[in-house]
Design an enzyme around this catalytic site. Structure first.
Site, mmCIF file in Angstrom:
data_model
loop_
_atom_site.group_PDB
_atom_site.id
_atom_site.type_symbol
_atom_site.label_atom_id
_atom_site.label_comp_id
_atom_site.label_asym_id
_atom_site.label_seq_id
_atom_site.Cartn_x
_atom_site.Cartn_y
_atom_site.Cartn_z
ATOM 1 N N ARG A 142 -6.725 -40.266 17.009
ATOM 2 C CA ARG A 142 -7.540 -39.375 17.818
ATOM 3 C C ARG A 142 -9.003 -39.809 17.725
ATOM 4 O O ARG A 142 -9.449 -40.339 16.708
ATOM 5 C CB ARG A 142 -7.395 -37.931 17.335
ATOM 6 C CG ARG A 142 -5.969 -37.392 17.385
ATOM 7 C CD ARG A 142 -5.881 -36.003 16.785
ATOM 8 N NE ARG A 142 -4.517 -35.477 16.834
ATOM 9 C CZ ARG A 142 -3.627 -35.597 15.848
ATOM 10 N NH1 ARG A 142 -3.969 -36.242 14.723
ATOM 11 N NH2 ARG A 142 -2.414 -35.087 15.969
ATOM 12 N N LYS A 167 -5.652 -33.591 12.374
ATOM 13 C CA LYS A 167 -5.370 -32.282 12.923
ATOM 14 C C LYS A 167 -4.632 -31.425 11.894
ATOM 15 O O LYS A 167 -3.752 -31.913 11.195
ATOM 16 C CB LYS A 167 -4.528 -32.434 14.196
ATOM 17 C CG LYS A 167 -4.525 -31.190 15.080
ATOM 18 C CD LYS A 167 -3.873 -31.515 16.412
ATOM 19 C CE LYS A 167 -3.950 -30.327 17.363
ATOM 20 N NZ LYS A 167 -3.334 -30.644 18.674
ATOM 21 N N HIS A 242 -9.004 -39.966 25.598
ATOM 22 C CA HIS A 242 -7.803 -39.570 24.853
ATOM 23 C C HIS A 242 -6.564 -40.299 25.347
ATOM 24 O O HIS A 242 -5.597 -40.464 24.603
ATOM 25 C CB HIS A 242 -7.600 -38.055 24.975
ATOM 26 C CG HIS A 242 -6.466 -37.532 24.142
ATOM 27 N ND1 HIS A 242 -6.503 -37.498 22.759
ATOM 28 C CD2 HIS A 242 -5.244 -37.049 24.494
ATOM 29 C CE1 HIS A 242 -5.373 -36.993 22.294
ATOM 30 N NE2 HIS A 242 -4.591 -36.713 23.324
ATOM 31 N N ARG A 245 -4.820 -43.129 23.470
ATOM 32 C CA ARG A 245 -3.787 -42.720 22.499
ATOM 33 C C ARG A 245 -2.419 -42.650 23.176
ATOM 34 O O ARG A 245 -1.405 -43.079 22.625
ATOM 35 C CB ARG A 245 -4.179 -41.365 21.904
ATOM 36 C CG ARG A 245 -3.211 -40.753 20.891
ATOM 37 C CD ARG A 245 -3.907 -39.552 20.268
ATOM 38 N NE ARG A 245 -3.016 -38.629 19.586
ATOM 39 C CZ ARG A 245 -2.652 -38.726 18.313
ATOM 40 N NH1 ARG A 245 -3.065 -39.751 17.591
ATOM 41 N NH2 ARG A 245 -1.863 -37.815 17.767
ATOM 42 N N HIS A 276 1.585 -36.465 14.031
ATOM 43 C CA HIS A 276 2.228 -35.276 14.566
ATOM 44 C C HIS A 276 3.067 -34.595 13.488
ATOM 45 O O HIS A 276 3.692 -35.269 12.653
ATOM 46 C CB HIS A 276 3.120 -35.633 15.762
ATOM 47 C CG HIS A 276 2.345 -36.003 16.984
ATOM 48 N ND1 HIS A 276 2.845 -36.798 17.977
ATOM 49 C CD2 HIS A 276 1.087 -35.676 17.356
ATOM 50 C CE1 HIS A 276 1.940 -36.949 18.926
ATOM 51 N NE2 HIS A 276 0.865 -36.283 18.572
ATOM 52 N N TYR A 285 3.699 -37.514 24.987
ATOM 53 C CA TYR A 285 3.006 -38.782 25.156
ATOM 54 C C TYR A 285 3.875 -39.805 25.898
ATOM 55 O O TYR A 285 3.377 -40.798 26.404
ATOM 56 C CB TYR A 285 2.621 -39.356 23.794
ATOM 57 C CG TYR A 285 1.457 -38.652 23.153
ATOM 58 C CD1 TYR A 285 0.186 -39.220 23.163
ATOM 59 C CD2 TYR A 285 1.610 -37.416 22.560
ATOM 60 C CE1 TYR A 285 -0.891 -38.577 22.584
ATOM 61 C CE2 TYR A 285 0.543 -36.762 21.979
ATOM 62 C CZ TYR A 285 -0.704 -37.339 21.999
ATOM 63 O OH TYR A 285 -1.770 -36.692 21.441
#
Length: 308
Positions: A142, A167, A242, A245, A276, A285
């Site tokens: 990220r 995250k 973004h 990614r 994740h 994605y």
């Protein structure tokens, strides 16, 4: 600090313990409380929440829905402390958000963006964005994770990057290709690297010797996009930073199909690499890549043909 301000501070502290960052929510809710105070009110009401959420006049409905949603979560927390608090119903300003379609950059476009960094002012700034874009392209990290890196997070000997502020507060290690290790090492050893304040350990530096700001990185990236002539594919598919990614994720699974490997096993590794919590979060994605869907379909047809 009045009771509402203290309640907001407590609310943010509790949610951050759970792993939420809430930078935008903190800013919005502080603005909301200023609005409440200007109206001379001591309790949150649905009427006031709606009046604030719909500002300014003519704002996008999804923006208004987001503002009211932040207030609603705070009001739910506050209602347990102050029963006079009104919680805005969920059917007021329901969200109509639609996820953007990822712009999947080609290798040629990534190379063009890195080369376009040469048009920026200042040799170190040019090197910073060339290295940053390259790192994002080969790791899929990220943007916030990249600009949050410190020099000590880069292990040259073992070829590893440690993400310490991912995250939900998750940390992870990213093995790097030798060429990436070399590129990062060369960037850190540049003679024009700005002098850093003693307490500024950032890996990527601005010309002033400070950590890069997210908004400045986004603006500079869009400048490079325009320079390269990379245009939106549709109203919903615009080239965003973004999306680098997304391209990394899709290319990783594409390689698994082309190598006749095991895409399912590669997906589990990819999910961990991307940071994740669950592999299901990685599917978004991959869902917007026609080439990937075709390869999956071809593999399914071969499998069904073998069973016939």
């Amino acid at each position: 600090m009045n009771a509402l301000r203290q309640a907001l501070a407590d609310y943010l502290a509790v949610r951050r313990i759970l792993g939420y960052r809430l930078a935008r929510a903190e800013k919005l809710l502080a603005q909301f409380l200023t609005f409440v105070e200007e109206r001379g009110e001591e309790h949150l009401t649905t009427e006031t929440a709606l009046a604030w959420a719909t500002l300014p006049a003519g704002a996008d409905r999804s923006w208004m829905s987001r503002r009211l949603s932040d207030v609603r979560r705070f009001a739910i927390h506050l209602h347990g402390i102050d029963p006079a608090t009104q919680v805005p119903p969920t059917d007021i300003l329901p969200g109509r958000t639609r996820r953007a379609t990822p712009y999947l950059y080609s290798a040629k476009e990534i190379s063009a963006l890195m080369a376009a960094a040469a048009t920026l002012r200042g040799p170190h700034r040019r090197a910073t964005y060339r290295t940053l874009i390259g790192l994002l392209a080969v790791t899929g990290m990220r943007v916030g994770e990249a600009i949050g890196l410190d020099r000590d997070d880069f292990d040259v000997a073992d070829g590893l990057l440690t993400i310490r502020s991912g995250k939900f507060g998750k940390s992870r290690e990213l093995p790097l290709h030798p060429s990436t290790v070399t590129a990062l090492g060369d960037y850190l050893l540049r003679g024009d690297r700005p002098r850093q304040p003693p307490k500024m350990p950032a890996l990527f530096l601005s010309p002033a010797g400070t950590r890069l700001l997210y908004c400045n990185v986004q603006n500079t990236f869009q400048l490079l996009v325009r320079h390269c002539g990379i245009a939106p594919r549709s109203a919903a598919c615009r080239p965003r930073l973004h999306d680098v990614r997304h391209a990394f994720a899709v290319n990783t699974i594409l390689d698994a199909y082309r190598d006749d490997g095991d895409p399912a096993a590669r997906l589990a590794v990819l999910s961990t690499y991307l940071g994740h919590i669950n592999p299901s979060h990685t599917y978004w994605y991959l869902s917007a890549a026609p080439e990937l869907l075709k390869l999956a379909s071809d593999q399914l047809e071969r499998h069904l043909g073998g069973d016939a």
